[in-house]
Design a protein around this motif. Sequence first.
Motif, mmCIF file in Angstrom:
data_model
loop_
_atom_site.group_PDB
_atom_site.id
_atom_site.type_symbol
_atom_site.label_atom_id
_atom_site.label_comp_id
_atom_site.label_asym_id
_atom_site.label_seq_id
_atom_site.Cartn_x
_atom_site.Cartn_y
_atom_site.Cartn_z
ATOM 1 N N THR A 56 38.198 62.150 4.971
ATOM 2 C CA THR A 56 36.597 61.925 4.393
ATOM 3 C C THR A 56 36.576 60.541 5.045
ATOM 4 O O THR A 56 37.185 59.823 5.320
ATOM 5 C CB THR A 56 36.790 62.065 2.885
ATOM 6 O OG1 THR A 56 37.646 60.996 2.213
ATOM 7 C CG2 THR A 56 37.334 63.373 2.444
ATOM 8 N N ASN A 101 37.435 55.952 8.372
ATOM 9 C CA ASN A 101 37.442 57.555 8.338
ATOM 10 C C ASN A 101 38.504 58.023 9.203
ATOM 11 O O ASN A 101 38.951 58.446 10.143
ATOM 12 C CB ASN A 101 36.258 57.937 9.448
ATOM 13 C CG ASN A 101 35.994 59.509 9.513
ATOM 14 O OD1 ASN A 101 36.386 60.094 8.614
ATOM 15 N ND2 ASN A 101 35.201 59.817 10.433
ATOM 16 N N TYR A 229 30.532 58.475 -4.107
ATOM 17 C CA TYR A 229 31.874 57.913 -3.598
ATOM 18 C C TYR A 229 32.768 58.004 -4.706
ATOM 19 O O TYR A 229 32.417 57.771 -5.974
ATOM 20 C CB TYR A 229 32.100 56.708 -2.760
ATOM 21 C CG TYR A 229 31.091 56.917 -1.557
ATOM 22 C CD1 TYR A 229 31.729 57.633 -0.530
ATOM 23 C CD2 TYR A 229 29.823 56.651 -1.757
ATOM 24 C CE1 TYR A 229 30.838 57.678 0.869
ATOM 25 C CE2 TYR A 229 29.242 56.703 -0.298
ATOM 26 C CZ TYR A 229 29.650 57.184 0.718
ATOM 27 O OH TYR A 229 28.728 57.603 1.854
#
Length: 525
Positions: A56, A101, A229
């Motif tokens: 993610t 990432n 988040y």
Amino acid sequence: MIRFILARGPVKNRLQVFPAGLLLFFSIFLIPFTKTLADPVTQGDKERYFSAVAGTASQPDTISWDAKRGGTIFRVELAGTDKDQFEIMSSGENHAVVVFNPSKGNVGIARAVLRAKSATGRTVHVVALTGLGAKGLEGENEPPLSRVFDALGYRINLGWESLANHCKPELQGDEIAASLFEMAKKGPVKITPVARYSPDFELPFGYYINGSEGAVKHQVGTLAKAGPYPEHQALFPEMEGDVSFDPGKAEFGFFVTGPDHSAYSEDHWNQIYHKENVGHPVRIYAAKDRNGKVVKNTYFICFEEARNGDYNDYVFLVENIKPVIATFTTLFNGKNLDGWDLFLEGTGNTDPDHNFRIGNETLHVNGRQVGYVITKGSYTNYHFKVDFKWGAKRWPPRENTKRDAGVCYHISAEEPFKIWPKCVECQVQEGDVGDFWLIGMTTIEVDGKRSPLKDYQRLQKKKDAENPTGQWNTLEILSYNGKCIHILNGEVVNYGENASIKSGRILLQSEYAEIYYKNVMIREL
């Protein structure tokens, strides 16, 4: 919401000027060395920190610089061995938006460098990037605290490297014994949440000051719940509030408040207020930079929410503080019985056969006679400590039974010398250390049930923590507004509330067995 990043100067969004030499470390060892030392680097952002679950993307972070210095930016690029785990979402003359990432399986620490270059190829801005990838959210997926410190650029010996450890009060690695602090110099104390790996809920945090009513909490901020988040599983989690406070000249500790309890940096408040939870929920470490050099007046306060001992639930870096060692008063000076009376069955306040002897700063109790030494002073609300170990001798009529002694407390100054005065006793008997004995119609509540009125009544301990016969044990008694807590070798072994007597003198027993006492001390709460 406010997201704070650690800084030695003013706190800036996602910025920390971390240990000296770290930027040079990144530039030399993690990227091809193409720029010279003469290349100008703007003042401002130097390092950024990201966290994400592998597979993610992290929350995007905007990195800005002074567009007036170094000329027009021609391009922004990533470099370094882990550059593929970062992505530039967009960029302009004075900024770049970056995300971490990590692909699936990329768990751990990733490092790269962001470079902003002019049309001539000259580097005009450099930012070191660190990403911390996790397997998933919560539980066994979390990064261990040792990896968190490594990612942040600190070299600290925690005492363990795995995720889980234990919650025993014995010091681990570089952990310091102090649990109270004071300001190191004039100016505010800064407290910055640098990591959180816990269940998801809002978490108030701050400092407390000890007073006549116990630990008085002063909230500084609140860690946020997860939003878009996972703020409960992140470096530099979002928060509301400030990062600074001024406690004045007071000594203070630290606390957090979860959904069902607060955790305090001083163990006795955890044991008094929340006996069902971890008794040692905070480990504290002096901050050390990547070279192992201590960062002056700067400490990590690491909290444990559950019981697995990972201490990564809430991690705060606190600046401008210095430790204060909790002051205990010595009750036994190791030389004589100043401050004590004695009583022996048959001889009263005299000891013609030397049942009590002193040597090597230890009170040696022969044990042949039944009696005690008792403090002249009386105490209310205190933390009492004594070390004891058994000797070899046992005397009739108990020469073939368990070795027996005890610590009796809450004895009124009006009580006559006798065997045994009205009191609460912490049993010291082989295999039974920590039992309550309630003497002289004394009562107490255990597990919500009030004990009946009796001359003598035993309430058994909850667990066994005694060391083998012949080894030293540390026995602690917490007395606070009718709460009576017995702690053996760091473990809470018995807990009572609403005792019918709440203050008085303290005695050490002699009861047909040889025993040694030392390090007898008290701290009034």
